[in-house]
Motif scaffolding. Structure first.
Motif: not given
Length: 301
Positions: A48-54, A56-62
């Protein structure tokens, strides 16, 4: 038999069935171990720690699109609310101004009504309609005329003091010349000293003229009607002295005054009834006959 082309077991690996069986057993072991002993908790936390930035990046545009839409919606709502509040404030301000004006009128009417004592009960209450057309004269038109029994020469007061004099009467209206008009003159008396004088208008203000330079008058003195002209009742407040100049060598003092009444602000005024007829002036004393001279007597003989 040629064994050179035959693949060895180490190169072929497990068979598909064996691989499936191995994966199934491994999965079951992990499920049991995770459910009973929590073996995968740390692994999930690490993932979860490793995948959290990914994520956030995926949800940022929305999320950015949602924030932008909310910002514009909020701005539109705020503009509409500000416009509504501004309109309400203007309406409340106009209503407050009307209420203030009505309150002032009520207070003025109460004060005028209190002036209508037994001696002034026949006075007519008038409302100012408009000012005269001549911009260089200080005259107003009130809503009372011949129909109310008004006549030229009647004094006009408000709740504070003398305003002017009726100078022309029409069937439904009357013209009132204010005391600040240059053609208006009022006999007054100094309430402090009892000295009589004449108060003249000079076009926007009033002043005492032809008062000896040595006369006892000072700033703050109250001038009231003297009543000696047969027109104004005695004791009506007219003006207060604001400045006294005594130029060196001049025979008369210059006395500037401020009118007591709201000559240019009052809306309601009281036209006072005419005073009782004053007794006629006494006839002049007859001149004694001059004695005739002796020469004149001889001529007559």
């Amino acid at each position: 038999m040629n064994f050179a082309n035959t693949p060895r077991f180490s190169n072929q690996g497990l068979r598909p069935g064996s691989q499936l069986l191995l994966c199934t057993l491994t999965s079951l072991a992990l499920l049991v171990g995770d459910s009973q002993f929590g073996l995968m908790d740390r692994t999930r936390d690490a993932l979860s720690v490793v995948l959290y930035p990914i994520q956030r990046a995926v949800n940022m545009p929305m999320a950015a699109a949602a924030h932008i839409g909310e910002f514009f919606i909020t701005q539109t709502a705020l503009k509409q609310e500000n416009a509504a509040l501004r309109s309400r404030e203007l309406a409340q301000s106009a209503r407050l101004a009307r209420l203030t004006s009505l309150e002032q009128e009520v207070q003025q009417l109460k004060a005028l009504n209190s002036l209508r004592t037994d001696s002034l009960r026949a006075g007519q209450l008038g409302e100012v309609l408009y000012t005269a057309r001549d911009p260089f004269s200080y005259k107003i038109i009130i809503d009372k005329g011949l129909d109310a029994g008004l006549a030229a020469g009647l004094p006009v007061v408000d709740e504070r003091g003398l305003v002017g004099q009726v100078t022309r009467v029409q069937p439904l209206t009357a013209e009132v010349t204010l005391i600040i008009d240059k053609n208006q003159m009022v006999p007054v008396v100094n309430q402090r000293t009892g000295q009589r004088s004449l108060l003249y208008g000079y076009g926007g203000g009033v002043e005492v003229r032809y008062l000896p330079a040595a006369a006892d008058i000072q700033q703050g003195d109250l001038l009231v009607t003297s009543g000696i002209d047969g027109l104004y009742s005695e004791g009506i407040p007219v003006a207060r002295v604001t400045r006294v100049d005594r130029p060196a060598g001049a025979s008369f003092a210059r006395v500037l005054c401020q009118s007591i009444a709201g000559v240019q602000s009052s809306r309601y005024m009281l036209v006072l009834p005419p005073r009782a007829a004053m007794p006629p002036r006494p006839a002049p004393a007859p001149q004694p006959a001059k004695p005739k001279k002796k020469k004149d007597t001889e001529d007559e003989g």
